[in-house]
Design a protein around this motif. Structure first.
Motif, PDB file in Angstrom:
ATOM      1  N   VAL A  88      -3.673  15.669  -2.985  1.00 45.66           N
ATOM      2  CA  VAL A  88      -2.975  16.765  -3.660  1.00 45.66           C
ATOM      3  C   VAL A  88      -3.601  18.096  -3.252  1.00 45.66           C
ATOM      4  N   ASN A  89      -2.759  18.980  -2.775  1.00 48.91           N
ATOM      5  CA  ASN A  89      -3.204  20.346  -2.495  1.00 48.91           C
ATOM      6  C   ASN A  89      -2.799  21.208  -3.687  1.00 48.91           C
ATOM      7  N   TYR A  90      -3.795  21.679  -4.440  1.00 50.98           N
ATOM      8  CA  TYR A  90      -3.528  22.467  -5.649  1.00 50.98           C
ATOM      9  C   TYR A  90      -3.452  23.953  -5.301  1.00 50.98           C
ATOM     10  N   ASN A  95       0.845  -1.192   0.000  1.00 51.86           N
ATOM     11  CA  ASN A  95       0.000   0.000   0.000  1.00 51.86           C
ATOM     12  C   ASN A  95       0.882   1.245   0.000  1.00 51.86           C
ATOM     13  N   LEU A  96       0.431   2.277  -0.692  1.00 51.89           N
ATOM     14  CA  LEU A  96       1.198   3.516  -0.780  1.00 51.89           C
ATOM     15  C   LEU A  96       0.264   4.700  -0.610  1.00 51.89           C
ATOM     16  N   LYS A  97       0.707   5.639   0.214  1.00 49.21           N
ATOM     17  CA  LYS A  97      -0.082   6.851   0.460  1.00 49.21           C
ATOM     18  C   LYS A  97       0.831   8.062   0.251  1.00 49.21           C
ATOM     19  N   LEU A  98       0.417   8.958  -0.633  1.00 49.75           N
ATOM     20  CA  LEU A  98       1.225  10.121  -0.983  1.00 49.75           C
ATOM     21  C   LEU A  98       0.471  11.421  -0.700  1.00 49.75           C
ATOM     22  N   SER A  99       1.220  12.415  -0.226  1.00 51.68           N
ATOM     23  CA  SER A  99       0.671  13.754  -0.018  1.00 51.68           C
ATOM     24  C   SER A  99       1.555  14.750  -0.764  1.00 51.68           C
ATOM     25  N   LEU A 100       0.926  15.615  -1.549  1.00 50.79           N
ATOM     26  CA  LEU A 100       1.699  16.558  -2.367  1.00 50.79           C
ATOM     27  C   LEU A 100       1.093  17.953  -2.317  1.00 50.79           C
ATOM     28  N   ASN A 101       1.960  18.941  -2.446  1.00 51.96           N
ATOM     29  CA  ASN A 101       1.547  20.322  -2.666  1.00 51.96           C
ATOM     30  C   ASN A 101       2.025  20.679  -4.064  1.00 51.96           C
ATOM     31  N   VAL A 102       1.100  20.965  -4.961  1.00 53.35           N
ATOM     32  CA  VAL A 102       1.465  21.196  -6.354  1.00 53.35           C
ATOM     33  C   VAL A 102       0.994  22.576  -6.800  1.00 53.35           C
ATOM     34  N   TYR A 103       1.968  23.381  -7.225  1.00 54.79           N
ATOM     35  CA  TYR A 103       1.642  24.692  -7.786  1.00 54.79           C
ATOM     36  C   TYR A 103       1.359  24.499  -9.271  1.00 54.79           C
ATOM     37  N   ILE A 104       0.160  24.940  -9.682  1.00 57.93           N
ATOM     38  CA  ILE A 104      -0.283  24.672 -11.051  1.00 57.93           C
ATOM     39  C   ILE A 104      -0.598  25.974 -11.795  1.00 57.93           C
ATOM     40  N   ARG A 117     -13.497  18.392  -9.507  1.00 58.79           N
ATOM     41  CA  ARG A 117     -12.850  18.726 -10.782  1.00 58.79           C
ATOM     42  C   ARG A 117     -11.476  19.353 -10.591  1.00 58.79           C
ATOM     43  N   ASN A 118     -11.136  19.701  -9.384  1.00 59.84           N
ATOM     44  CA  ASN A 118      -9.828  20.327  -9.126  1.00 59.84           C
ATOM     45  C   ASN A 118      -8.695  19.426  -9.606  1.00 59.84           C
ATOM     46  N   GLY A 119      -7.746  20.035 -10.320  1.00 61.13           N
ATOM     47  CA  GLY A 119      -6.602  19.273 -10.801  1.00 61.13           C
ATOM     48  C   GLY A 119      -6.766  18.716 -12.199  1.00 61.13           C
ATOM     49  N   ILE A 142      -9.226  24.832 -11.075  1.00 62.15           N
ATOM     50  CA  ILE A 142      -9.277  24.884  -9.621  1.00 62.15           C
ATOM     51  C   ILE A 142     -10.400  25.827  -9.224  1.00 62.15           C
ATOM     52  N   ASN A 143     -11.279  25.361  -8.382  1.00 59.42           N
ATOM     53  CA  ASN A 143     -12.404  26.176  -7.942  1.00 59.42           C
ATOM     54  C   ASN A 143     -11.893  27.278  -7.019  1.00 59.42           C
ATOM     55  N   PRO A 144     -12.139  28.544  -7.353  1.00 59.40           N
ATOM     56  CA  PRO A 144     -11.631  29.653  -6.523  1.00 59.40           C
ATOM     57  C   PRO A 144     -12.028  29.546  -5.055  1.00 59.40           C
ATOM     58  N   LYS A 145     -13.178  28.944  -4.777  1.00 60.36           N
ATOM     59  CA  LYS A 145     -13.628  28.808  -3.389  1.00 60.36           C
ATOM     60  C   LYS A 145     -12.723  27.871  -2.586  1.00 60.36           C
ATOM     61  N   ASP A 146     -12.016  26.974  -3.285  1.00 63.13           N
ATOM     62  CA  ASP A 146     -11.213  25.971  -2.593  1.00 63.13           C
ATOM     63  C   ASP A 146      -9.780  26.433  -2.315  1.00 63.13           C
ATOM     64  N   ILE A 147      -9.352  27.535  -2.962  1.00 62.12           N
ATOM     65  CA  ILE A 147      -7.954  27.965  -2.848  1.00 62.12           C
ATOM     66  C   ILE A 147      -7.587  28.275  -1.403  1.00 62.12           C
TER      67      ILE A 147
END
Length: 358
Positions: A346-348, A202-211, A251-253, A218-223
């Motif tokens: 993923v945090n976009y 099993n693999l679990k990944l966490s990322l911060n990605v500047y797009i 739909r983000n990402g 990316i939904n502006p409300k989620d930023i």
């Protein structure tokens, strides 16, 4: 390949022509020296045949040899060469081989259930060096204790098959049992072989990605919530609860031009994991490089990596994940990752540095 008697005789005759002292020998068919050439040539031919056979039988079996034999395993072939089955394991030219004379290419390929294999071992020198750092080994009993305790001298074979275009463990009853019997039949005498076929890790990944917000949705409300997740700012219990239970836009990402059906970051991660060779290492830098090449990605940051050995399918206990973030690379215990249990968070974040500098 051993020379024929005629070839050996011809070589002797050619050598005779080079010796001037032998030119006076009679060329009669009944000449005694021709009889001796035949006797010597026959003796040499017998010697070469014996050497050739011994070379075949005593051929050293490397780790790669075990891998080749595993990939060439045919499920359903009896070990008894006298069996009436169309395919059987026979002894030929100094080794065991499958007789597939009466089978077509599809039947042969379908019977090969081992699609991935990795073979390894632990050498004694590694164990001794590790122990010498603690204290010098003086007693022979200690050496043998370490030898067996650390499984030195054991050949480890990891195998897997392919189901629905995905790597999978061999879970059909009797298949792994039959494979173990096959290896026991062909292995070198005295060698210990440990065979496994496990569910993918099993693999679990966490990322911060500047797009690039012009390419990736990316939904502006989620930023604001994404930024809160990556910031070190302390949150009140109420704010933390709201953040933990916030529902981000699904739909983000995704790519804007592909009707929000293509997710570059997630697709890059999955493709990279699928392309890691069986029993190959997961390298954080390589994963980041793969994400960096995805469309619309500006800066990918791998913030956390967690992994866990797969549990028995019948075990209801959740796998225990261990933090592997500080490890640059590691090899999954099963030799591969289970893509069905892959977890990616993923945090976009919109890439707006060009505006921040003004």
């Amino acid at each position: 390949m051993a020379r024929t008697i005629a070839e050996i005789q011809n070589e002797i005759l050619e050598e005779k022509k080079k010796q001037a002292s032998l030119n006076g020998l009679t060329e009669s068919k009944a000449a005694i020296w021709k009889l001796w050439i035949n006797i010597v040539a026959t003796a040499i031919w017998i010697h070469e045949k014996i050497v050739e056979k011994n070379a075949l039988i005593s051929r050293p079996h490397t780790l790669n040899w075990y891998r080749e034999q595993a990939l060439n395993f045919h499920y359903g072939a009896p070990l008894d060469p006298d069996s009436s089955n169309e395919m059987s394991l026979i002894w030929k030219d100094g080794s065991y081989q499958f007789d597939t004379t009466n089978l077509d290419e599809k039947q042969i390929e379908d019977s090969k259930i081992i699609k991935h294999c990795a073979v390894s071992e632990i050498d004694l020198e590694t164990v001794l060096k590790r122990n010498k750092k603690i204290e010098e080994i003086e007693e022979i009993e200690e050496i043998f204790s370490d030898y067996f305790h650390n499984k030195v001298g054991v050949v480890f074979i990891k195998v897997a098959t392919v189901k629905e275009d995905k790597i999978s463990r061999i879970d059909v009853p009797n298949e792994l049992f039959a494979f173990k019997e096959y290896i026991a039949k062909i292995k070198d005498a005295g060698n210990q072989v440990h065979i496994t076929s496990d569910q993918g890790d099993n693999l679990k990944l966490s990322l911060n990605v500047y797009i690039d917000p012009l390419s990736i949705f990316i939904n502006p409300k989620d930023i604001e919530y994404y930024q809160s997740k990556i910031s070190n700012k302390p949150l009140t219990p109420e704010e933390q609860y709201e953040l933990d239970n916030y529902k981000f836009d699904s739909r983000n990402g995704s790519l804007i031009l592909n009707n929000n059906t293509v997710f570059p970051v997630l697709d890059a991660i999955k493709n990279h994991l699928k392309n890691i060779e069986f029993n190959g290492a997961f390298v954080k830098t390589y994963l980041v490089d793969a994400i960096q090449k995805a469309q619309g990605v500006k800066i990918p940051i791998l913030s956390k990596v967690e992994t866990a050995w797969a549990k028995n399918p019948n075990d209801k206990v959740d796998p225990i994940f261990k933090d592997a973030t500080k490890i640059e690379y590691f090899i999954p215990n099963a030799g591969y990752f289970d893509m069905d249990t892959l977890q990616v968070e993923v945090n976009y974040i919109p890439y707006t540095f060009y505006r921040d500098k003004q």
